[in-house]
Write an enzyme that holds these catalytic residues in place. Structure first.
Site, short mmCIF file in Angstrom:
data_model
loop_
_atom_site.label_atom_id
_atom_site.label_comp_id
_atom_site.label_asym_id
_atom_site.label_seq_id
_atom_site.Cartn_x
_atom_site.Cartn_y
_atom_site.Cartn_z
CD GLN A 1 7.60 -2.96 -1.69
OE1 GLN A 1 7.77 -2.87 -0.47
NE2 GLN A 1 7.65 -1.92 -2.48
CG HIS B 1 3.44 -1.15 -6.24
ND1 HIS B 1 4.75 -1.29 -5.86
CD2 HIS B 1 2.90 -2.39 -6.19
CE1 HIS B 1 5.00 -2.57 -5.60
NE2 HIS B 1 3.88 -3.26 -5.77
CG PHE B 2 -1.65 2.27 -3.38
CD1 PHE B 2 -2.03 2.01 -2.07
CD2 PHE B 2 -0.75 3.30 -3.62
CE1 PHE B 2 -1.55 2.78 -1.03
CE2 PHE B 2 -0.26 4.08 -2.57
CZ PHE B 2 -0.65 3.81 -1.27
#
Ligand code: AMP
Length: 141
Positions: free
Chosen positions: A100, A106-107
């Site tokens: 990350q 978030h997607f």
């Protein structure tokens, strides 16, 4: 936006949510925002984020998560309609150790086969093409 103590208020997506940085917006409601990834792993790569200060999936309340996933469904459906694709990779990384890079939950919605994805957060895309795709996708949202 609600806050938990370890959340970094100055991350890029927090700045986008506050309107301090621009984005190619495709959808927004009271609880979530969807916009284009500027280093797309495939054409049409979009991101959905909650309007809640969570770094990973573990810090968001269930009701906010449910709302965010409803937005994920909407955006995926719009990608399939407008881009004429059948497959969309849904990806979500938790923590630096998972890769990350932006510490706001978030997607990723990437309309391409997993085997064909470009590198993660690797190379800036063509901004004119990204802008055009944002307009195309947002028209059905
Ligand atoms: P992750 O590594 O899962 O945290 O993903 C962060 C994503 O955000 C990467 O795919 C980046 O390309 C993307 N990204 C970084 N900065 C921006 C920005 N200003 N606007 C849109 N996408 C961004």
């Amino acid at each position: 936006m609600s806050q938990n103590n370890s959340y970094d208020n100055n991350n890029v997506f927090a700045k986008i949510l506050r309107g301090e940085l621009p984005c190619f917006k495709i959808y927004e409601d009271d609880y979530s925002l969807a916009f284009m990834d500027i280093m797309p792993q495939a054409k049409g790569h979009a991101l959905v984020i909650p309007k809640f200060a969570a770094e990973t999936l573990l810090e968001i309340p269930a009701d906010m998560l449910a709302h965010t996933m409803t937005t994920v469904q909407k955006v995926m459906s719009a990608q399939k309609t407008t881009l004429g694709v059948e497959g969309v990779v849904l990806m979500q990384l938790n923590g630096k150790d998972a890769g990350q890079t932006v510490p706001h939950l978030h997607f990723h919605l990437i309309p391409e086969h997993l085997a064909n994805l470009k590198g993660h957060s690797a190379e800036k895309g063509d901004m004119e093409q990204i802008k055009a795709l944002a307009e195309q996708i947002s028209q059905v949202l």
